[in-house]
Design a protein around this motif. Structure first.
Motif, PDB file in Angstrom:
ATOM      1  N   LYS A   1     -52.918  24.280  -8.384  1.00  0.00           N
ATOM      2  CA  LYS A   1     -52.368  25.522  -7.848  1.00  0.00           C
ATOM      3  C   LYS A   1     -53.464  26.587  -7.818  1.00  0.00           C
ATOM      4  O   LYS A   1     -54.202  26.739  -8.777  1.00  0.00           O
TER       5      LYS A   1
ATOM      6  N   CYS B   1     -39.642  27.322  -8.883  1.00  0.00           N
ATOM      7  CA  CYS B   1     -40.315  26.458  -9.861  1.00  0.00           C
ATOM      8  C   CYS B   1     -39.297  25.727 -10.751  1.00  0.00           C
ATOM      9  O   CYS B   1     -38.558  26.351 -11.498  1.00  0.00           O
ATOM     10  N   PRO B   2     -39.273  24.398 -10.686  1.00  0.00           N
ATOM     11  CA  PRO B   2     -38.303  23.649 -11.488  1.00  0.00           C
ATOM     12  C   PRO B   2     -38.625  23.649 -12.976  1.00  0.00           C
ATOM     13  O   PRO B   2     -37.777  23.292 -13.800  1.00  0.00           O
ATOM     14  N   GLU B   3     -39.845  24.046 -13.323  1.00  0.00           N
ATOM     15  CA  GLU B   3     -40.253  24.016 -14.740  1.00  0.00           C
ATOM     16  C   GLU B   3     -40.235  25.408 -15.376  1.00  0.00           C
ATOM     17  O   GLU B   3     -40.658  25.557 -16.528  1.00  0.00           O
TER      18      GLU B   3
ATOM     19  N   ALA C   1     -42.250  27.751 -14.836  1.00  0.00           N
ATOM     20  CA  ALA C   1     -43.634  27.992 -15.261  1.00  0.00           C
ATOM     21  C   ALA C   1     -44.197  29.309 -14.720  1.00  0.00           C
ATOM     22  O   ALA C   1     -45.230  29.769 -15.191  1.00  0.00           O
ATOM     23  N   CYS C   2     -43.501  29.922 -13.722  1.00  0.00           N
ATOM     24  CA  CYS C   2     -44.035  31.145 -13.094  1.00  0.00           C
ATOM     25  C   CYS C   2     -43.322  32.383 -13.630  1.00  0.00           C
ATOM     26  O   CYS C   2     -42.094  32.411 -13.712  1.00  0.00           O
TER      27      CYS C   2
ATOM     28  N   CYS D   1     -46.643  23.679 -16.000  1.00  0.00           N
ATOM     29  CA  CYS D   1     -46.855  23.365 -14.577  1.00  0.00           C
ATOM     30  C   CYS D   1     -47.199  21.889 -14.384  1.00  0.00           C
ATOM     31  O   CYS D   1     -48.061  21.336 -15.057  1.00  0.00           O
ATOM     32  N   THR D   2     -46.493  21.257 -13.450  1.00  0.00           N
ATOM     33  CA  THR D   2     -46.745  19.833 -13.144  1.00  0.00           C
ATOM     34  C   THR D   2     -47.488  19.662 -11.808  1.00  0.00           C
ATOM     35  O   THR D   2     -47.606  18.546 -11.300  1.00  0.00           O
TER      36      THR D   2
ATOM     37  N   CYS E   1     -46.453  20.404  -8.872  1.00  0.00           N
ATOM     38  CA  CYS E   1     -45.560  19.819  -7.858  1.00  0.00           C
ATOM     39  C   CYS E   1     -45.701  20.518  -6.506  1.00  0.00           C
ATOM     40  O   CYS E   1     -45.340  19.958  -5.478  1.00  0.00           O
ATOM     41  N   GLY E   2     -46.177  21.773  -6.498  1.00  0.00           N
ATOM     42  CA  GLY E   2     -46.416  22.478  -5.245  1.00  0.00           C
ATOM     43  C   GLY E   2     -45.204  23.201  -4.667  1.00  0.00           C
ATOM     44  O   GLY E   2     -45.294  23.780  -3.586  1.00  0.00           O
TER      45      GLY E   2
ATOM     46  N   CYS F   1     -43.823  25.940  -5.565  1.00  0.00           N
ATOM     47  CA  CYS F   1     -44.088  27.387  -5.483  1.00  0.00           C
ATOM     48  C   CYS F   1     -44.878  27.698  -4.208  1.00  0.00           C
ATOM     49  O   CYS F   1     -44.590  28.681  -3.513  1.00  0.00           O
TER      50      CYS F   1
ATOM     51  N   MET G   1     -51.727  25.181  -2.742  1.00  0.00           N
ATOM     52  CA  MET G   1     -52.158  24.022  -3.508  1.00  0.00           C
ATOM     53  C   MET G   1     -53.484  23.536  -2.931  1.00  0.00           C
ATOM     54  O   MET G   1     -53.651  23.470  -1.710  1.00  0.00           O
TER      55      MET G   1
END
Ligand code: SF4
Ligand code: SF4
Length: 302
Positions: free
Chosen positions: A48, A65-67, A69-70, A84-85, A87-88, A90, A101
């Protein structure tokens, strides 16, 4: 056909080998040079990148963001790197490209279609395709397939390498490559390790092996005052290069510039340039003379 991870494709390049070229940048490098101009090339995975100047604070990335993280802060978006994984998601929703990304999977067929479009420029200029990075030999299967396919299409093929790869792989690449752009960073292996993370023995062995088999090689030396632009290192580099078997190598000098600061910032990485300086014009002239003394033509750029 296989696939790999790339982070950019640059058209109409005139500094990555002969003529006008299309340069494909592979992700992942075994070195992490302190002066690297493409810090996003080092990790083999997508990353990212965030530019707070483009951020309008809409919080779309926070919601996507599913985690979780933002977080939006007065200083912009902060990403928890432990959550953060990459995943893109965001980046997919960011309306201003403040979040992007770097790195994506690309198929051989897709790259061939892209490079074929520039064929008229190659034919006009004696150019072709350059595989760069990062370190392209790190994705050897992907690289070899691209080289073979480009060869079958009669496209001129260059590989830009740091040289740190098993010799067997380097020689397999040489079978399918028309021109190497080979980096030489420091002759003292401990200093090489200090500034790049690895010693230089295998790199030098690979360069000797390529020269021995008659490969066309342009040597690229990043010139950094304070690290490798001193008289002793240049003298040793010149002697080493002059001693190579095969045809004489061309030497391309790439004077250091502090241009990558923003990229490090966007990746959330520290960039310590305190010991790295741009060499003076006078010093660069002296370096060109040092190479001329051993019969090698050195020039700036390329
Ligand atoms: S890349 Fe994925 S996990 Fe990382 S911050 Fe963006 S949405 Fe969240
Ligand atoms: S989606 Fe983009 S513009 Fe909106 S807050 Fe996130 S980074 Fe900023």
């Amino acid at each position: 056909m296989s696939s790999g991870i790339i982070f950019d494709i640059k058209h109409y390049s005139i500094n990555d080998g002969p003529g006008i070229r299309t340069t494909v940048f592979f992700k992942g490098c075994p070195l992490h040079c302190a002066w690297c101009h493409n810090p996003e090339s080092i990790s083999p995975l997508p990353q990212k990148m965030y530019n707070e100047k483009k951020c309008i604070g809409c919080k779309e990335c926070v919601k996507a963001c599913p985690e979780n993280a933002c977080t939006l802060t007065p200083a912009g978006i902060i990403t928890d790197v432990d959550l953060c994984t990459s995943c893109g998601k965001c980046a997919d929703v960011c309306p201003t490209l403040a979040t992007e990304m770097s790195g994506r999977i690309a198929e051989v067929e897709e790259i061939l279609l892209v490079v074929e479009k520039d064929r008229p420029f190659y034919e006009e200029s004696g150019g072709g395709v350059t595989f760069s990075g990062g370190e392209p030999t790190r994705q050897a299967k992907f690289l070899l397939e691209l080289l073979k396919e480009c060869g079958a299409r009669k496209l001129h093929r260059a590989v830009d390498t740091c040289g740190l790869v098993k010799q067997e792989t380097m020689l397999a690449v040489a079978e399918e490559c028309d021109h190497f752009l080979f980096d030489l960073k420091h002759m003292d292996t401990e200093k090489h390790r200090l500034w790049t993370g690895s010693g230089n023995e295998l790199i030098h062995e690979n360069l000797r092996a390529l020269a021995r088999r008659g490969a066309v090689i342009s040597i690229r030396i990043p010139l950094i005052a304070g690290i490798n632009a001193d008289e002793k290192n240049i003298e040793e580099s010149a002697r080493f290069l002059a001693s190579l078997e095969g045809q004489k190598v061309a030497v391309n000098l790439l004077p250091y510039h502090d241009i990558a600061v923003n990229k490090y910032k966007r990746l959330g990485k520290e960039y310590d340039s305190s010991q790295m300086l741009e060499p003076t014009e006078e010093r660069v002239k002296q370096i060109i003379e040092q190479f001329a003394e051993v019969g090698l033509a050195a020039s700036v750029g390329g």
